[in-house]
Design an enzyme around this catalytic site. Sequence first.
Site, short mmCIF file in Angstrom:
data_model
loop_
_atom_site.label_atom_id
_atom_site.label_comp_id
_atom_site.label_asym_id
_atom_site.label_seq_id
_atom_site.Cartn_x
_atom_site.Cartn_y
_atom_site.Cartn_z
N TYR A 440 -37.98 76.41 -69.61
CA TYR A 440 -38.67 77.38 -70.47
C TYR A 440 -40.01 77.82 -69.89
CZ TYR A 440 -40.71 73.22 -72.98
OH TYR A 440 -41.31 72.05 -73.35
N GLU A 441 -40.59 78.84 -70.54
CA GLU A 441 -41.77 79.55 -70.02
C GLU A 441 -41.48 80.17 -68.65
OE1 GLU A 441 -44.63 80.51 -71.21
OE2 GLU A 441 -44.27 79.61 -73.17
N GLY A 442 -40.26 80.61 -68.45
CA GLY A 442 -39.85 81.17 -67.17
C GLY A 442 -39.27 80.07 -66.30
N GLN A 447 -40.31 81.42 -61.44
CA GLN A 447 -41.67 81.13 -60.95
C GLN A 447 -41.75 81.31 -59.44
OE1 GLN A 447 -44.08 80.58 -63.23
NE2 GLN A 447 -42.47 80.70 -64.77
#
Length: 588
Positions: A440-442, A447
Amino acid sequence: MAEYKAPVQDMQFVLQDVFQADQLWASMPNTQEVTPDLVSAILEEGARICENELFPINRSGDEEGCHWDDTVVTTPKGFKEAYATYAESGWVGLGGDTEYGGQGMPKMLTVMFEEMVYAANTSFALYPALSAGACLCLLNHANEELKQTYLPPLYEGRWSGSMCLTEPHCGTDLGIMKTKAVPQDDGSYDITGTKIFITGGEHDLAENIIHLVLAKLPDAPAGSKGISLFVVPKFHVNEDGSLGDRNAVTCGSIEHKMGIKGSSTCVMNFDGAKGYLVGEENRGLAAMFTMMNYERLSIGLQGIGLGEVSYQSARAYAKERIQSRAPSGKQNLDQAADPIIVHPDVRRMLLTQRAYNEGGRAFAAYVGMWLDMAKGHPDKTTRAKAEGLVALLTPVAKAYFTDRGFDVTVLGQQVFGGHGYIREWGMEQFVRDARIAQIYEGTNGIQALDLMGRKVAANKGEWYGLFRDEVQAFIDDNADLGEFTAPLSAALERLTEATDSVLNSVGDDPNAIGAASCDYLNLFGLTAYGYMWARMAKAAQGGNSEFHTAKVETARFFMQRLLPETLAYHAKVLAGSETLMAPSEELF
């Protein structure tokens, strides 16, 4: 059994001895009141609440999980009481803006506290983490009326926040979202759509939940350029700040997950819910990205925190568990066998855990330092440099912290052998809880693409040059630290060559960035940790305590046993994209 003691001494060492944080804070107007005594008090009290309030309900929260019943979500036993204590003590607003009731502490300090919370209870940590992200977004983009309405109770912890981005048919590609926002005569918007994977979207911890929702206006441009951001409260807020009727937003269900079971991961349904525009129309994604550097760093800290609690538990077990004799002969003459810490392979696992944890902790403070300077340094040129380095380093921090954090929890589980696979020992929970942070969060693959494509290639290596020059200057200024700077210098040369190789290939090979990205990020992360370990070794040399001795010995281990992995990543980056893209789809 699992155990956790907040590593306050190491945190103090990183802040004061390695980075001289007190001198930096004294030089910036918004942090001049942050004294060493205040830092010590915050870290000590933070350790107390994490060790005594949050860690004891970590395993029970995992066993029980959250409950959903006809749109109502109940958190595990003890979470509500612990959250009340946490909020009443002011921890939700630790880094918040003082104008709206926050405490204004610098990011270099708050990353240390966040690590403690993630280590003690990752599921619990996600609730205030989402509130902090929502606050940051509102602070930077909302109008004054919205700030005055929502920020004070969010900082107090009376209300909590959520970020509603993902939909059933779109994750990273937010441009194809379907949630709609229809303007109303009173200046509000009716929000209709479904969001999934919403952390803390519904729970019983706070009296109101403030959702930040991405949606599209009826005449919005196609793709990501047509996304707007709205604040949608669970309960309407009256003019006097009191709560009114329930808004048309409900939790349709919660996910049944591999880990972080005490965190409610919700399907949220917006059925004409009343929302208010944050920032400008069709600029919602840019507004959301304001807080991404902070949020992605925070999720990275989840990896470090779980790695730390796994290491502490594995270390204690390795000193107590007896199994076989040391290769050099009997060590424990009064027992039938020696503790397993005498075996080289166990030491390899423990030292690897420690090296990645402490290297990550230092790198988190380093990124936090640049965040603080980007926000508050009085010199414009320094702020611009800091902004570039923050942009460059954030994807490395998020992905490398969480990849290594997962690896470290697996090593801790391995130290326990068969007991590590049994739930009652706690080690398998750390593995499960750590896994999501890579997603999660990319995702970490995203990234890596962000690092290689947007943060390196897009500006032809300008931001990378800032980092390279700083590390090279440290190497040049510390010739007396040859056992640490020589391997660091070799790693930096590999990273620079890999950077130049991809930059030179981009024009001719559209797959160059994607083929190199993950290996490049690992090469960058290892080199950055090498820089941190060289700085820590310098700060620790001359100290006569067991702590300083351990720091230098761990630095040697990192340089000799982990940093050489840069050779492999360097070779893989230079191999290019051909072997990845040559096979036809039919071969898969």
